[in-house]
Motif scaffolding. Sequence first.
Motif, PDB file in Angstrom:
ATOM      1  N   PRO A  35       0.826  -1.207   0.000  1.00 22.20           N
ATOM      2  CA  PRO A  35       0.000   0.000   0.000  1.00 22.20           C
ATOM      3  C   PRO A  35       0.866   1.264   0.000  1.00 22.20           C
ATOM      4  O   PRO A  35       1.949   1.280   0.583  1.00 22.20           O
ATOM      5  N   LYS A  36       0.333   2.294  -0.653  1.00 21.47           N
ATOM      6  CA  LYS A  36       1.140   3.501  -0.885  1.00 21.47           C
ATOM      7  C   LYS A  36       1.754   4.081   0.383  1.00 21.47           C
ATOM      8  O   LYS A  36       2.935   4.433   0.397  1.00 21.47           O
ATOM      9  N   VAL A  37       0.960   4.168   1.458  1.00 16.48           N
ATOM     10  CA  VAL A  37       1.455   4.871   2.655  1.00 16.48           C
ATOM     11  C   VAL A  37       2.620   4.147   3.328  1.00 16.48           C
ATOM     12  O   VAL A  37       3.259   4.697   4.219  1.00 16.48           O
ATOM     13  N   GLY A  61      -2.811  10.716   4.128  1.00 13.98           N
ATOM     14  CA  GLY A  61      -1.671   9.917   4.592  1.00 13.98           C
ATOM     15  C   GLY A  61      -0.480   9.950   3.654  1.00 13.98           C
ATOM     16  O   GLY A  61       0.535   9.300   3.913  1.00 13.98           O
ATOM     17  N   ASP A  62      -0.594  10.703   2.547  1.00  9.79           N
ATOM     18  CA  ASP A  62       0.475  10.640   1.542  1.00  9.79           C
ATOM     19  C   ASP A  62       1.177  11.972   1.325  1.00  9.79           C
ATOM     20  O   ASP A  62       1.665  12.254   0.240  1.00  9.79           O
ATOM     21  N   ALA A  63       1.250  12.794   2.383  1.00 11.36           N
ATOM     22  CA  ALA A  63       1.944  14.089   2.265  1.00 11.36           C
ATOM     23  C   ALA A  63       3.137  14.102   3.218  1.00 11.36           C
ATOM     24  O   ALA A  63       3.080  14.654   4.311  1.00 11.36           O
ATOM     25  N   CYS A  67       2.171  12.333  -2.922  1.00  9.03           N
ATOM     26  CA  CYS A  67       3.084  11.364  -3.480  1.00  9.03           C
ATOM     27  C   CYS A  67       2.242  10.251  -4.101  1.00  9.03           C
ATOM     28  O   CYS A  67       1.747   9.384  -3.396  1.00  9.03           O
ATOM     29  N   ASN A  68       2.048  10.324  -5.406  1.00  8.44           N
ATOM     30  CA  ASN A  68       1.106   9.392  -6.032  1.00  8.44           C
ATOM     31  C   ASN A  68       1.741   8.323  -6.902  1.00  8.44           C
ATOM     32  O   ASN A  68       1.104   7.322  -7.210  1.00  8.44           O
ATOM     33  N   ASP A  69       2.977   8.540  -7.345  1.00 11.18           N
ATOM     34  CA  ASP A  69       3.651   7.516  -8.150  1.00 11.18           C
ATOM     35  C   ASP A  69       5.140   7.505  -7.794  1.00 11.18           C
ATOM     36  O   ASP A  69       5.581   8.256  -6.926  1.00 11.18           O
TER      37      ASP A  69
END
Length: 482
Positions: A24-26, A107-109, A231-233
């Motif tokens: 998962p991304k986070v 959660g992705d910053a 942060c997406n990729d």
Amino acid sequence: MSSAPTAVIVLAAGQGTRMKSSKPKVLHAIGGRSLLGHVLAAAAPLKAQQTVVVVGAGRELVRSHLEEIQPAAQACVQEEQLGSGHATRIGLEALTDVRGTVLVLNGDAPLLTADTLDAFAAHHATAGNAMTILSARVPEPRGLGRILRSGAAVTAIVEEKDADEQQRQITEVNAGVYAFDAAQLSAVISRLSRDNAQGEEYLTEAVSLLRADGAQVGAYVTESYEETLGCNDRIELAARGRQLNDRICAHWMREGVTIVDPQSTWIDADVELEQDVTILPGTHLVGATKIQQGATVGPDTTLKDCEIGPDATVVRTHGELAVIGANANVGPFAYLRPNTTLGERGKIGTFVETKNAQIGSESKVPHLTYVGDAVIGVDTNIGASSVFVNYDGVAKSQTTIGDHCRLGSDNMYVAPVSVGDGAYSGAGTVIRKAVPPGALAVSGGPQRNLLGWVVNNRAGTAAAEAAIAAGAPDTDAQQKDS
Ligand code: UD1
Ligand code: CA
């Protein structure tokens, strides 16, 4: 702190499809910390009474990671990823006290700082808003939610996919950081529609719903727009990693550390450096590494969870869980494996590998040596090209060497074995039994030279011809010992 939020909800349920990852991304990391870990670290100083992390994709992985990094935070599950608004609703249901201020954070910053979050919370505490959005003017707003304003008031947030051409020109964007009055958030959260391009419940729709209720919505514009970037990729992951590293290097340079080349120096968020440390190019300081005053590390060195003492020097080395004493020297080309300790003014030199090795102060292991499972006293010298033979094919055993020993080159210490204080050994000694203090250990018989052997047995080779030219007996000569 009066601006302290009652609760923090972190939205971390998304898979992060664009990462193209089984993870998962986070949980992807920069600077030695997961994206989620960075967000939680930024929120921690606010000391909210409750922290809830909404998990979904890869929930077991995220949950156990959370246990590890912040056991006080509580995970709650969003079964289906129906949007950031839906995730916030799940988070709200887990709150024990729905009063005061609730902060909601994507959660992705990972670049968000505690200082910015603190200033944002303080602004919300006095602005009288039902909802305050952290916003920033960014040079490249593509993909982000745009802030629509009427004067100072925020009237809506429109996602890129729902925006018209004119709205897409707006450069003020939603950072994915929100402060809400808890009661007003609860009142609107179940009224979000899915009437948008992605068919999701957008948290951002709360803006128009609250305004329709007559409540006030504002945005706090931060100058440091980089902090708001998500942060997406993997390209953004690398970019955020670089930005974080620049920030960490700048921080340590301000604290009195010389970093010769910040571009090729990578320092994790939890590393600690003291004044007058020098970091040479190509160095990676990883995990909980600590480097004390005046030490020099690099070039081309990686240290993970290591402690380097004052004025020590570590050159072209790979180390993990090693503790190096004051004024000691390591490298070039040393491999320090876990549980290595080197005392003050000691040396671990070139092409030396150590593991579970306690090497006393002033002791030296200068060249081409493996030291595994050993305790070496103070002021002892291990000769070049020696091996601590710690493994018999089944079990590992320990070697103990005393103080002030002078041990020869190419020695094999066949563990378990010990060498007493002040002992010496000859070159090529295979030490299989204890050497008493002060003894000289030698092994192997006297050397024998079989005269003429090469000339007799390797006739016609360059070696044989060179031997003959140097006056060695010819092929007819009798082969004999000398
Ligand atoms: C979101 C914002 C956008 C803002 C941007 C900032 C919305 C609708 N849009 O867009 O205005 O500019 O962040 O980076 O919120 N999540 C869940 N469950 C879900 C969906 C998402 O927990 O069902 C979590 C994700 O894990 C992520 C966060 O919510 O941490 C934001 O989701 P994401 O899909 O990354 O939103 P963006 O499109 O980036
Ligand atoms: Ca995002």
